[in-house]
Design a protein around this motif. Structure first.
Motif, PDB file in Angstrom:
ATOM      1  N   UNK A 481       0.869  -1.164   0.000  1.00 46.26           N
ATOM      2  CA  UNK A 481       0.000   0.000   0.000  1.00 46.26           C
ATOM      3  C   UNK A 481       0.909   1.217   0.000  1.00 46.26           C
ATOM      4  N   UNK A 482       0.821   2.010  -1.074  1.00 46.95           N
ATOM      5  CA  UNK A 482       1.785   3.093  -1.284  1.00 46.95           C
ATOM      6  C   UNK A 482       1.057   4.431  -1.334  1.00 46.95           C
ATOM      7  N   UNK A 483       1.373   5.356  -0.434  1.00 42.85           N
ATOM      8  CA  UNK A 483       0.738   6.678  -0.497  1.00 42.85           C
ATOM      9  C   UNK A 483       1.204   7.433  -1.750  1.00 42.85           C
ATOM     10  N   UNK A 484       0.415   8.397  -2.178  1.00 43.94           N
ATOM     11  CA  UNK A 484       0.686   9.126  -3.418  1.00 43.94           C
ATOM     12  C   UNK A 484       2.113   9.691  -3.463  1.00 43.94           C
ATOM     13  N   UNK A 485       2.549  10.261  -2.336  1.00 43.51           N
ATOM     14  CA  UNK A 485       3.866  10.922  -2.338  1.00 43.51           C
ATOM     15  C   UNK A 485       5.025   9.938  -2.494  1.00 43.51           C
ATOM     16  N   UNK A 486       4.791   8.663  -2.204  1.00 41.20           N
ATOM     17  CA  UNK A 486       5.858   7.662  -2.338  1.00 41.20           C
ATOM     18  C   UNK A 486       5.717   6.793  -3.584  1.00 41.20           C
ATOM     19  N   UNK A 487       4.619   6.987  -4.317  1.00 41.37           N
ATOM     20  CA  UNK A 487       4.374   6.143  -5.491  1.00 41.37           C
ATOM     21  C   UNK A 487       5.234   6.599  -6.666  1.00 41.37           C
ATOM     22  N   UNK A 488       5.916   5.666  -7.282  1.00 42.48           N
ATOM     23  CA  UNK A 488       6.757   5.926  -8.449  1.00 42.48           C
ATOM     24  C   UNK A 488       6.704   4.691  -9.336  1.00 42.48           C
ATOM     25  N   UNK A 489       7.131   4.806 -10.592  1.00 43.75           N
ATOM     26  CA  UNK A 489       7.159   3.604 -11.444  1.00 43.75           C
ATOM     27  C   UNK A 489       7.949   2.466 -10.804  1.00 43.75           C
ATOM     28  N   UNK A 490       9.035   2.819 -10.127  1.00 48.77           N
ATOM     29  CA  UNK A 490       9.900   1.793  -9.535  1.00 48.77           C
ATOM     30  C   UNK A 490       9.224   1.092  -8.348  1.00 48.77           C
ATOM     31  N   UNK A 491       8.606   1.877  -7.450  1.00 50.29           N
ATOM     32  CA  UNK A 491       7.996   1.260  -6.262  1.00 50.29           C
ATOM     33  C   UNK A 491       6.790   0.408  -6.631  1.00 50.29           C
ATOM     34  N   UNK A 492       5.986   0.893  -7.592  1.00 45.80           N
ATOM     35  CA  UNK A 492       4.795   0.132  -7.988  1.00 45.80           C
ATOM     36  C   UNK A 492       5.184  -1.147  -8.717  1.00 45.80           C
TER      37      UNK A 492
END
Length: 510
Positions: A481-492
């Motif tokens: 579960x990734x908040x908007x500020x931490x979401x990136x192509x790499x993390x997703x």
């Protein structure tokens, strides 16, 4: 270099096509060169399909020129086009399911031996050779039934190669494919290009256009706009040419007040589909359910809405348990589901726009057991206007609309019911960039007005651009579960390809 290399494989100039009073194509133009992959882009209704159908022999042009390897042609049937070396690979091929791969490749032109019998050994040997040439491993003896869309497309390509097609047209071929399948298709396309064939690639996905294609032709409102080298242009320039204006923000995310939890999913489990799914969505929030194709996202959405059942877990709306397997109860509780396949699950294709748009509130419009066209039209008109549905009239058949406008009608149907929770599966799949921006703007506005939105999307830019939180699924489990500020192509993408434990360890290491 030979003269043949300088001669276009296929060229159309100033081609027009009219259907009664409707002008579908005004100035269609495209040039395919040998040994090149050429993209054709444009909004829905730009004239792309009409141009392709003229090339394929489905339509005859009203005016303009059409040449194949420098010689004028005027195909009066698809058979003539195929015989001349034109092959069209559609998004959903139409193979004969009961016949083998080999029989499908050679349908209608089976080789015969000395006594007139079909030479099955020769056919099989040639198909094996074709598959090796294309770099794929498909059993030539297996029935076509049950093959993936990707494998069906490859069989169509093998058929085209066996016919020595000069020009291959791929019409939205990647819409239903996974990332691995797309890359395999691209490898085959590049191989065909290197053999000196001319390819046309039609897509709404700009990353694919710029990754695969050498040149790109833009159409708008039935007319040719420009042809650019992909190496020297940009996505923003192509978008500007497509829509006739700058679309500087495809993801117009507005700030919304996040309220109370309205949807709770606890331990939802469906054997073979997903396991122990738990999350919540608040009013004013857009939560994205991301992951690779086959991760179980759509199955979760269908279970929440009651289309499919599940063995364990609970779904709560406003703190109250929602009966499982009961879409009517879900609707009464304020849920709406815009499904992934709008043609099969979202619309009645042979019914009018008005009837489709009023479908979810039909019981409210009924008086004494009857519903009038006037009542349908009045309800539909409001949402058709709000969502800017482009149609000649509300009486028009839904199946005649472009993909983007069909999507708007499905949205209109559910928004008319005034839901508090909107589940929207692949909101912009297969629709053009201008309509994408409109759909995103409407979603953002709905969230600002307090609606809770659960969005399922395979398009990473859409996930990152629209979501307040991202839930990533892999093989039926939520891995992050990734908040908007931490979401990136790499993390997703890391979460989409690794287990929850691996994602946790990766987070701890950082």
């Amino acid at each position: 270099m030979s003269d043949k290399a300088h001669t276009p494989t296929l060229e159309l100039k100033n081609v027009s096509k009219r259907f009664g009073p409707v002008v579908a194509l005004r100035r269609g133009q495209i040039t395919l060169m040998p040994g090149s992959i050429h993209a054709l882009v444009g909004e829905n209704g730009a004239g792309k399909s009409t141009l392709v159908k003229i090339i394929a022999g489905l339509y005859e042009r009203d005016s303009g020129t059409f040449t194949l390897e420098g010689k004028p042609v005027n195909f009066k049937s698809t058979a003539e086009a195929k015989a001349a070396g034109i092959a069209v690979i559609y998004q959903e091929p139409t193979l004969f399911p009961d016949l083998s791969v080999t029989e499908n490749v050679f349908m209608g032109r089976q080789p015969t031996g000395a006594i007139g019998r079909i030479d099955k050994a020769k056919m099989r040997s040639e198909v094996i050779g074709l598959m090796e040439r294309l770099g794929v491993d498909i059993d030539p003896d297996r029935p076509a039934e049950g093959l993936s869309i990707a494998d069906q497309q490859i069989i169509e390509i093998a058929k085209a190669v066996s016919l020595d097609a000069k020009a291959l047209i791929m019409d939205e071929p990647t819409a239903a494919l996974s990332g691995v399948e797309v890359e395999r298709l691209f490898q085959i396309a590049r191989g065909l290009r290197d053999e000196g064939r001319a390819l046309m690639f039609i897509s709404h996905r700009f990353d694919e256009v710029f990754s695969l294609c050498d040149t790109v032709t833009v159409m708008r409102d039935g007319a040719y706009i420009a042809t650019e080298e992909t190496a020297t242009t940009s996505e923003s320039e192509i978008i500007r040419q497509m829509v006739g204006r700058d679309v500087s923000d495809l993801f117009p995310k507005e700030t919304a007040d996040i309220g109370e939890v309205v949807l709770e999913v606890e331990g939802l489990t469906s054997t073979g589909n997903f396991s122990d799914i738990s999350f919540s969505v608040r009013s004013g929030e857009i939560v994205a359910l991301a992951g690779l194709v086959g991760a179980g996202r759509s199955e979760v959405a269908r279970a929440i809405f009651g289309v499919d059942g599940y063995e364990q877990g609970k779904v709560k709306v406003g703190g109250k348990n929602l009966p499982k397997g009961n879409p009517r109860s879900a609707m009464d509780a304020g849920l709406a589901l815009v499904p992934e396949d709008r043609r099969k699950q979202g619309l009645v294709m042979d019914a009018s726009v008005a009837r489709n748009a009023a479908d979810a509130i039909r019981s409210k419009l009924t008086k004494a057991g009857l519903i009038t066209a006037k009542a349908e039209n009045k309800s539909a008109q409001i949402w058709a206007r709000n969502l800017e549905v482009k149609t000649a009239s509300l009486d028009a058949v839904a199946g005649t609309l472009s993909g983007g406008n069909q999507q708007k009608v499905v949205l209109a149907k559910w928004l008319a019911a005034e839901p508090q929770i909107l589940i929207i599966d692949e909101p912009t799949r297969g629709i053009d960039v201008g309509t994408k921006s409109e759909v995103h703007r409407r979603m953002s506005q709905l969230a600002k007005e307090g609606m809770a939105i659960l969005m399922i999307s395979s398009e990473l830019p859409e996930v990152l651009g629209m979501a307040d939180r991202v839930l990533v699924m892999r093989e039926g489990h939520i891995t992050a579960e990734i908040p908007r500020e931490n979401a990136s192509p790499e993390t997703v993408m890391f979460a989409a390809t690794h287990s929850a434990d691996e994602v946790r360890r990766e987070g701890q290491d950082k």
